[in-house]
Design a protein around this motif. Structure first.
Motif, PDB file in Angstrom:
ATOM      1  N   ARG A 113       3.149 -10.324  41.710  1.00  0.00           N
ATOM      2  CA  ARG A 113       2.908  -9.526  42.925  1.00  0.00           C
ATOM      3  C   ARG A 113       2.450  -8.108  42.602  1.00  0.00           C
ATOM      4  NH1 ARG A 113       7.193  -5.961  44.309  1.00  0.00           N
ATOM      5  NH2 ARG A 113       9.011  -6.389  43.044  1.00  0.00           N
ATOM      6  N   ASN A 114       2.513  -7.734  41.315  1.00  0.00           N
ATOM      7  CA  ASN A 114       2.049  -6.402  40.926  1.00  0.00           C
ATOM      8  C   ASN A 114       0.548  -6.272  41.147  1.00  0.00           C
ATOM      9  OD1 ASN A 114       4.453  -5.158  39.995  1.00  0.00           O
ATOM     10  ND2 ASN A 114       4.386  -6.486  38.210  1.00  0.00           N
ATOM     11  N   ASP A 115       0.175  -5.130  41.623  1.00  0.00           N
ATOM     12  CA  ASP A 115      -1.236  -4.818  41.821  1.00  0.00           C
ATOM     13  C   ASP A 115      -1.804  -4.300  40.508  1.00  0.00           C
ATOM     14  OD1 ASP A 115      -3.667  -4.273  42.990  1.00  0.00           O
ATOM     15  OD2 ASP A 115      -3.022  -2.368  43.848  1.00  0.00           O
ATOM     16  N   SER A 116      -3.025  -4.689  40.192  1.00  0.00           N
ATOM     17  CA  SER A 116      -3.629  -4.248  38.929  1.00  0.00           C
ATOM     18  C   SER A 116      -3.785  -2.730  38.887  1.00  0.00           C
ATOM     19  CB  SER A 116      -4.982  -4.926  38.711  1.00  0.00           C
ATOM     20  OG  SER A 116      -5.865  -4.607  39.756  1.00  0.00           O
ATOM     21  N   ASN A 117      -3.970  -2.093  40.036  1.00  0.00           N
ATOM     22  CA  ASN A 117      -4.090  -0.626  40.060  1.00  0.00           C
ATOM     23  C   ASN A 117      -2.778   0.046  39.674  1.00  0.00           C
ATOM     24  OD1 ASN A 117      -6.779  -0.694  40.864  1.00  0.00           O
ATOM     25  ND2 ASN A 117      -6.228  -0.826  43.011  1.00  0.00           N
ATOM     26  N   VAL A 118      -1.656  -0.532  40.109  1.00  0.00           N
ATOM     27  CA  VAL A 118      -0.346   0.020  39.753  1.00  0.00           C
ATOM     28  C   VAL A 118      -0.123  -0.122  38.251  1.00  0.00           C
ATOM     29  CG1 VAL A 118       2.151  -0.269  40.054  1.00  0.00           C
ATOM     30  CG2 VAL A 118       0.633  -0.398  42.031  1.00  0.00           C
ATOM     31  N   LEU A 119      -0.447  -1.297  37.714  1.00  0.00           N
ATOM     32  CA  LEU A 119      -0.280  -1.514  36.278  1.00  0.00           C
ATOM     33  C   LEU A 119      -1.208  -0.615  35.465  1.00  0.00           C
ATOM     34  CD1 LEU A 119       0.148  -5.377  36.126  1.00  0.00           C
ATOM     35  CD2 LEU A 119       1.896  -3.628  35.836  1.00  0.00           C
ATOM     36  N   LEU A 120      -2.368  -0.319  36.016  1.00  0.00           N
ATOM     37  CA  LEU A 120      -3.296   0.584  35.333  1.00  0.00           C
ATOM     38  C   LEU A 120      -2.712   1.991  35.242  1.00  0.00           C
ATOM     39  CD1 LEU A 120      -6.090   0.574  34.044  1.00  0.00           C
ATOM     40  CD2 LEU A 120      -7.036   1.189  36.253  1.00  0.00           C
TER      41      LEU A 120
ATOM     42  N   PHE B 172       0.827   3.056  21.815  1.00  0.00           N
ATOM     43  CA  PHE B 172      -0.501   3.563  22.149  1.00  0.00           C
ATOM     44  C   PHE B 172      -1.531   2.440  22.139  1.00  0.00           C
ATOM     45  CE2 PHE B 172      -4.565   5.613  21.063  1.00  0.00           C
ATOM     46  CZ  PHE B 172      -4.631   6.567  22.069  1.00  0.00           C
ATOM     47  N   GLY B 173      -1.536   1.638  21.078  1.00  0.00           N
ATOM     48  CA  GLY B 173      -2.518   0.556  20.960  1.00  0.00           C
ATOM     49  C   GLY B 173      -2.373  -0.498  22.049  1.00  0.00           C
ATOM     50  N   ASN B 174      -1.137  -0.893  22.339  1.00  0.00           N
ATOM     51  CA  ASN B 174      -0.922  -1.924  23.362  1.00  0.00           C
ATOM     52  C   ASN B 174      -1.211  -1.415  24.764  1.00  0.00           C
ATOM     53  OD1 ASN B 174       0.177  -4.629  22.317  1.00  0.00           O
ATOM     54  ND2 ASN B 174       1.196  -3.112  21.049  1.00  0.00           N
ATOM     55  N   SER B 175      -0.902  -0.165  25.025  1.00  0.00           N
ATOM     56  CA  SER B 175      -1.236   0.371  26.351  1.00  0.00           C
ATOM     57  C   SER B 175      -2.749   0.503  26.520  1.00  0.00           C
ATOM     58  CB  SER B 175      -0.537   1.710  26.597  1.00  0.00           C
ATOM     59  OG  SER B 175      -0.951   2.668  25.647  1.00  0.00           O
ATOM     60  N   MET B 176      -3.458   0.834  25.438  1.00  0.00           N
ATOM     61  CA  MET B 176      -4.924   0.870  25.507  1.00  0.00           C
ATOM     62  C   MET B 176      -5.500  -0.525  25.724  1.00  0.00           C
ATOM     63  SD  MET B 176      -6.066   3.971  25.258  1.00  0.00           S
ATOM     64  CE  MET B 176      -7.727   3.862  24.659  1.00  0.00           C
ATOM     65  N   LEU B 177      -4.918  -1.531  25.054  1.00  0.00           N
ATOM     66  CA  LEU B 177      -5.353  -2.916  25.237  1.00  0.00           C
ATOM     67  C   LEU B 177      -5.118  -3.374  26.673  1.00  0.00           C
ATOM     68  CD1 LEU B 177      -6.352  -5.618  24.020  1.00  0.00           C
ATOM     69  CD2 LEU B 177      -3.971  -6.094  23.444  1.00  0.00           C
ATOM     70  N   MET B 178      -3.972  -3.024  27.214  1.00  0.00           N
ATOM     71  CA  MET B 178      -3.648  -3.370  28.601  1.00  0.00           C
ATOM     72  C   MET B 178      -4.611  -2.685  29.568  1.00  0.00           C
ATOM     73  SD  MET B 178       0.040  -2.896  30.360  1.00  0.00           S
ATOM     74  CE  MET B 178       0.242  -2.892  32.114  1.00  0.00           C
TER      75      MET B 178
ATOM     76  N   ILE C 114      -2.086  -9.256  29.584  1.00  0.00           N
ATOM     77  CA  ILE C 114      -1.521  -8.108  30.300  1.00  0.00           C
ATOM     78  C   ILE C 114      -0.016  -8.023  30.034  1.00  0.00           C
ATOM     79  CG2 ILE C 114      -1.121  -7.070  32.570  1.00  0.00           C
ATOM     80  CD1 ILE C 114      -4.041  -7.055  31.808  1.00  0.00           C
ATOM     81  N   ARG C 115       0.670  -9.158  30.114  1.00  0.00           N
ATOM     82  CA  ARG C 115       2.136  -9.143  30.006  1.00  0.00           C
ATOM     83  C   ARG C 115       2.629  -8.752  28.615  1.00  0.00           C
ATOM     84  NH1 ARG C 115       4.533 -14.400  31.604  1.00  0.00           N
ATOM     85  NH2 ARG C 115       2.620 -15.327  30.855  1.00  0.00           N
ATOM     86  N   TRP C 116       2.042  -9.318  27.548  1.00  0.00           N
ATOM     87  CA  TRP C 116       2.503  -8.987  26.196  1.00  0.00           C
ATOM     88  C   TRP C 116       2.284  -7.523  25.857  1.00  0.00           C
ATOM     89  CZ3 TRP C 116       5.976 -10.386  23.079  1.00  0.00           C
ATOM     90  CH2 TRP C 116       6.354 -11.715  22.940  1.00  0.00           C
ATOM     91  N   PRO C 117       1.082  -6.980  26.058  1.00  0.00           N
ATOM     92  CA  PRO C 117       0.916  -5.550  25.755  1.00  0.00           C
ATOM     93  C   PRO C 117       1.857  -4.655  26.565  1.00  0.00           C
ATOM     94  CG  PRO C 117      -1.223  -6.570  25.923  1.00  0.00           C
ATOM     95  CD  PRO C 117      -0.222  -7.598  26.360  1.00  0.00           C
ATOM     96  N   PHE C 118       2.126  -5.040  27.816  1.00  0.00           N
ATOM     97  CA  PHE C 118       3.060  -4.242  28.613  1.00  0.00           C
ATOM     98  C   PHE C 118       4.443  -4.250  27.976  1.00  0.00           C
ATOM     99  CE2 PHE C 118       6.438  -4.088  31.767  1.00  0.00           C
ATOM    100  CZ  PHE C 118       6.217  -2.835  32.311  1.00  0.00           C
ATOM    101  N   ALA C 119       4.931  -5.437  27.626  1.00  0.00           N
ATOM    102  CA  ALA C 119       6.273  -5.541  27.050  1.00  0.00           C
ATOM    103  C   ALA C 119       6.367  -4.785  25.728  1.00  0.00           C
ATOM    104  CB  ALA C 119       6.643  -7.014  26.862  1.00  0.00           C
ATOM    105  N   VAL C 120       5.353  -4.916  24.867  1.00  0.00           N
ATOM    106  CA  VAL C 120       5.385  -4.239  23.564  1.00  0.00           C
ATOM    107  C   VAL C 120       5.273  -2.727  23.746  1.00  0.00           C
ATOM    108  CG1 VAL C 120       4.176  -3.945  21.369  1.00  0.00           C
ATOM    109  CG2 VAL C 120       4.513  -6.239  22.302  1.00  0.00           C
ATOM    110  N   ALA C 121       4.345  -2.287  24.604  1.00  0.00           N
ATOM    111  CA  ALA C 121       4.157  -0.844  24.800  1.00  0.00           C
ATOM    112  C   ALA C 121       5.390  -0.202  25.415  1.00  0.00           C
ATOM    113  CB  ALA C 121       2.931  -0.593  25.679  1.00  0.00           C
ATOM    114  N   TYR C 122       5.968  -0.856  26.408  1.00  0.00           N
ATOM    115  CA  TYR C 122       7.138  -0.287  27.092  1.00  0.00           C
ATOM    116  C   TYR C 122       8.342  -0.238  26.153  1.00  0.00           C
ATOM    117  CZ  TYR C 122       9.643   0.968  31.354  1.00  0.00           C
ATOM    118  OH  TYR C 122      10.351   1.637  32.317  1.00  0.00           O
TER     119      TYR C 122
END
Length: 198
Positions: free
Chosen positions: A47-54, A109-115, A130-138
């Motif tokens: 349900r997350n919007d791509s703009n919010v995740l951006l 830094f790298g995973n957030s850039m990939l996301m 999207i999900r893996w880079p978010f989890a690793v970056a966070y």
């Protein structure tokens, strides 16, 4: 010329305070909107919007960049004791902690850039890209924070990071399975397969 009877009925209902009955297609639209809202409520990560995740990815990128340029412990101010001005104090006094901190900030830094790149190119929110880079970056933010604390044990820092990473991944994936699991629980093997997106 007299008004049509339907208009008279609506005018009387408005005067009396009783609402006019809605046409069937409007009722169907309202029911569809209500179902969509319920689905969004149970959809979890999707349900997350791509703009919010951006926005989140951009914030993580900014934070990890800031961490990589402003190291904990500071820098030497002058050339003395075999050090040059601008060298990291953390690198000289706690070399392993320095490299763990830098690895965490680089991973974030790298995973957030990939996301960010994936979101800008239209990759779907529920994708693993999207999900893996978010989890690793966070979780890397957590590791960088813990690694910057001088009194903790490095092995404990890494174990805590792995735990946070697992909790994040499980939360993202479990919410994703919540809708489908409500209808039929299925076997444990099916649940684990859906949990890790295989």
């Amino acid at each position: 010329m007299s008004k049509p009877q339907a208009v008279d009925i609506e005018m009387n209902e408005l005067r009396n305070g009783t609402p006019a009955t809605e046409p069937p297609h409007e009722q169907q639209q309202q029911q569809q909107q209500q179902k969509q809202q319920e689905q969004r409520h149970f959809a979890g990560w999707e349900r997350n919007d791509s703009n919010v995740l951006l926005v989140v990815a951009t914030l993580i990128t900014a934070l990890t960049y800031q961490m990589g340029t402003n190291l904990p412990g500071g820098y030497y101010q002058d050339d003395s004791d075999g050090h040059q001005a601008g060298d990291s104090i953390l690198r000289d006094k706690h070399r392993l902690r320095y490299w763990l901190f830098m690895a965490a900030s680089w991973a974030g830094f790298g995973n957030s850039m990939l996301m960010t790149l994936a979101l800008l190119t239209g990759v779907r929110v529920e994708s693993r890209l999207i999900r893996w880079p978010f989890a690793v970056a966070y979780s890397s933010l957590v590791l960088a924070f813990i690694a910057s604390q001088p009194k903790t044990h490095l092995l404990l820092d890494i174990l805590l990071w792995v735990l946070v990473l697992f909790i994040l991944w499980a939360a993202i994936s479990f919410k994703r399975c919540e809708v489908s699991d409500r209808a039929s629980p299925g076997s444990l093997k099916d649940f684990v397969r859906r949990l890790f997106g295989r």
